[in-house]
Design an enzyme around this catalytic site. Sequence first.
Site, mmCIF file in Angstrom:
data_model
loop_
_atom_site.group_PDB
_atom_site.id
_atom_site.type_symbol
_atom_site.label_atom_id
_atom_site.label_comp_id
_atom_site.label_asym_id
_atom_site.label_seq_id
_atom_site.Cartn_x
_atom_site.Cartn_y
_atom_site.Cartn_z
ATOM 1 N N TYR A 51 62.907 22.195 22.613
ATOM 2 C CA TYR A 51 63.248 22.257 24.039
ATOM 3 C C TYR A 51 63.679 23.666 24.466
ATOM 4 O O TYR A 51 63.458 24.082 25.602
ATOM 5 C CB TYR A 51 64.304 21.197 24.390
ATOM 6 C CG TYR A 51 63.693 19.819 24.436
ATOM 7 C CD1 TYR A 51 63.769 18.962 23.340
ATOM 8 C CD2 TYR A 51 62.963 19.402 25.546
ATOM 9 C CE1 TYR A 51 63.160 17.717 23.356
ATOM 10 C CE2 TYR A 51 62.340 18.161 25.577
ATOM 11 C CZ TYR A 51 62.435 17.325 24.480
ATOM 12 O OH TYR A 51 61.809 16.104 24.502
ATOM 13 N N VAL A 86 59.855 17.727 33.641
ATOM 14 C CA VAL A 86 61.237 18.161 33.398
ATOM 15 C C VAL A 86 61.439 19.610 33.857
ATOM 16 O O VAL A 86 62.524 20.165 33.719
ATOM 17 C CB VAL A 86 61.618 17.993 31.906
ATOM 18 C CG1 VAL A 86 61.676 16.506 31.548
ATOM 19 C CG2 VAL A 86 60.658 18.726 30.968
ATOM 20 N N ASP A 87 60.375 20.198 34.429
ATOM 21 C CA ASP A 87 60.539 21.535 35.025
ATOM 22 C C ASP A 87 61.080 21.358 36.445
ATOM 23 O O ASP A 87 61.029 20.259 37.006
ATOM 24 C CB ASP A 87 59.203 22.288 35.046
ATOM 25 C CG ASP A 87 58.170 21.638 35.966
ATOM 26 O OD1 ASP A 87 57.163 21.109 35.465
ATOM 27 O OD2 ASP A 87 58.384 21.649 37.201
ATOM 28 N N HIS A 102 62.339 11.583 34.209
ATOM 29 C CA HIS A 102 62.410 11.896 32.778
ATOM 30 C C HIS A 102 63.408 13.009 32.491
ATOM 31 O O HIS A 102 63.372 13.620 31.429
ATOM 32 C CB HIS A 102 61.024 12.289 32.247
ATOM 33 C CG HIS A 102 60.076 11.112 32.197
ATOM 34 N ND1 HIS A 102 58.738 11.245 31.961
ATOM 35 C CD2 HIS A 102 60.286 9.778 32.373
ATOM 36 C CE1 HIS A 102 58.176 10.054 31.981
ATOM 37 N NE2 HIS A 102 59.085 9.136 32.242
ATOM 38 N N CYS A 110 75.737 15.429 26.666
ATOM 39 C CA CYS A 110 76.439 15.152 25.408
ATOM 40 C C CYS A 110 76.007 13.771 24.924
ATOM 41 O O CYS A 110 76.126 12.784 25.665
ATOM 42 C CB CYS A 110 77.957 15.156 25.625
ATOM 43 S SG CYS A 110 78.884 14.618 24.164
ATOM 44 N N THR A 169 48.800 13.019 36.732
ATOM 45 C CA THR A 169 49.352 12.215 35.651
ATOM 46 C C THR A 169 48.275 11.312 35.071
ATOM 47 O O THR A 169 47.430 10.766 35.784
ATOM 48 C CB THR A 169 50.572 11.380 36.108
ATOM 49 O OG1 THR A 169 51.076 10.643 34.983
ATOM 50 C CG2 THR A 169 50.225 10.440 37.246
ATOM 51 N N ASN A 194 43.836 14.403 41.046
ATOM 52 C CA ASN A 194 43.842 14.737 39.621
ATOM 53 C C ASN A 194 42.632 15.604 39.328
ATOM 54 O O ASN A 194 41.729 15.736 40.157
ATOM 55 C CB ASN A 194 43.783 13.428 38.809
ATOM 56 C CG ASN A 194 44.241 13.600 37.369
ATOM 57 O OD1 ASN A 194 43.744 14.482 36.673
ATOM 58 N ND2 ASN A 194 45.167 12.769 36.918
ATOM 59 N N GLU A 196 40.551 14.842 37.060
ATOM 60 C CA GLU A 196 39.468 13.857 36.858
ATOM 61 C C GLU A 196 40.088 12.473 36.959
ATOM 62 O O GLU A 196 41.302 12.324 36.839
ATOM 63 C CB GLU A 196 38.856 14.048 35.469
ATOM 64 C CG GLU A 196 39.875 13.929 34.345
ATOM 65 C CD GLU A 196 39.417 14.593 33.047
ATOM 66 O OE1 GLU A 196 38.492 15.422 33.084
ATOM 67 O OE2 GLU A 196 40.020 14.282 32.018
HETATM 68 N N1 APR Z 1 45.366 19.739 38.196
HETATM 69 C C1 APR Z 1 45.530 18.404 38.339
HETATM 70 N N2 APR Z 1 45.621 17.546 37.300
HETATM 71 C C2 APR Z 1 45.549 18.081 36.073
HETATM 72 C C3 APR Z 1 45.370 19.462 35.839
HETATM 73 C C4 APR Z 1 45.280 20.300 36.972
HETATM 74 N N3 APR Z 1 45.119 21.623 36.862
HETATM 75 N N4 APR Z 1 45.313 19.652 34.494
HETATM 76 C C5 APR Z 1 45.477 18.449 33.920
HETATM 77 N N5 APR Z 1 45.596 17.494 34.857
HETATM 78 C C6 APR Z 1 45.818 16.057 34.662
HETATM 79 C C7 APR Z 1 45.033 15.451 33.526
HETATM 80 O O1 APR Z 1 43.738 15.030 33.974
HETATM 81 C C8 APR Z 1 45.928 14.249 33.168
HETATM 82 O O2 APR Z 1 45.616 13.131 33.993
HETATM 83 O O3 APR Z 1 47.172 15.906 34.314
HETATM 84 C C9 APR Z 1 47.330 14.738 33.502
HETATM 85 C C10 APR Z 1 48.140 15.109 32.275
HETATM 86 O O4 APR Z 1 48.389 13.918 31.565
HETATM 87 P P1 APR Z 1 49.539 13.932 30.452
HETATM 88 O O5 APR Z 1 49.372 15.140 29.592
HETATM 89 O O6 APR Z 1 49.542 12.574 29.834
HETATM 90 O O7 APR Z 1 50.887 14.155 31.296
HETATM 91 P P2 APR Z 1 51.733 13.069 32.074
HETATM 92 O O8 APR Z 1 50.841 12.055 32.698
HETATM 93 O O9 APR Z 1 52.660 13.818 32.942
HETATM 94 O O10 APR Z 1 52.579 12.381 30.881
HETATM 95 C C11 APR Z 1 53.554 11.424 31.270
HETATM 96 O O11 APR Z 1 54.348 11.352 28.990
HETATM 97 O O12 APR Z 1 54.910 12.450 27.082
HETATM 98 C C12 APR Z 1 55.412 11.861 28.202
HETATM 99 O O13 APR Z 1 57.475 12.424 29.150
HETATM 100 C C13 APR Z 1 56.154 12.879 29.014
HETATM 101 O O14 APR Z 1 56.393 12.944 31.401
HETATM 102 C C14 APR Z 1 55.438 12.863 30.348
HETATM 103 C C15 APR Z 1 54.726 11.515 30.346
#
Ligand code: APR
Length: 227
Positions: A51, A86-87, A102, A110, A169, A194, A196
């Site tokens: 972290y 978390v940013d 999250h 703590c 996401t 997204n 995709e």
């Molecule tokens: N613009 C838009 N979407 C994007 C881009 C971009 N430039 N790059 C990637 N993505 C999309 C991907 O297509 C995917 O759907 O972002 C998503 C990333 O998915 P994850 O890596 O699974 O991230 P997230 O969905 O935020 O994960 C949820 O999982 O590990 C835990 O706590 C962690 O908060 C996180 C949670």
Amino acid sequence: MIFVLTGAGLSAESGLGTFRDEGGLWTQYDLEEVATPQGYGRDPVKVLDFYNARRANAAGAAPNAAHHALARLERAGRARLVTQNVDTLLEAAGANEVWHMHGRLDRVKCNKCGDTWDAPETMCPFDACGSCGAQKLRPDVVWFGEMPYHLDEIERALAEAALFVAIGTSGTVYPAAGFIEHARMLGTPTLELNLEPSGAPFDEGRYGPASEVVPPWVESLLGAASS
Ligand code: APR
């Protein structure tokens, strides 16, 4: 009110990477070791190092056009911003209130008494809690198997939402992944922005990088930004 759920894809173009895309964090680290209470119990130094590196990466990042557009929508009183990230790039872009379900990299908790405060740049394993003295400090980030923050408020906000929008996401981690089904059950229209399609059953989707897709969507709601 528009309920906006964001994920790592929102901050990808700010250089913070994602978790499950090619080269993502969970392809580099074993999440069991660095993002679970058990992993922290086994090796707190490894967890703090993980972290500390993410905090340093986030500290050097700037909000992208998608963060600025969402902050504008929120300041206009049109959106409730809920993030899995978390940013704090939405706050850096000017958002007044963001629900970090999250947790946040810039906060410490703590593990003994639960007190929380602003994180130093680097957390050290022997730092002690100012309230109870325990040397069991951790980032105030929600790990797998732990209860996310703001769930009661989120449930109320989903019930009142006129539109549910998920941005950047993959929809793979609950309870956030279940929000779209909750919205559909309520008859709330759903939109995915997204890179995709995530495969979840959204009514509508706009696809491309967040910095290219989110600003036009916000402008379609508010008109072109004056500045
Ligand atoms: N613009 C838009 N979407 C994007 C881009 C971009 N430039 N790059 C990637 N993505 C999309 C991907 O297509 C995917 O759907 O972002 C998503 C990333 O998915 P994850 O890596 O699974 O991230 P997230 O969905 O935020 O994960 C949820 O999982 O590990 C835990 O706590 C962690 O908060 C996180 C949670």
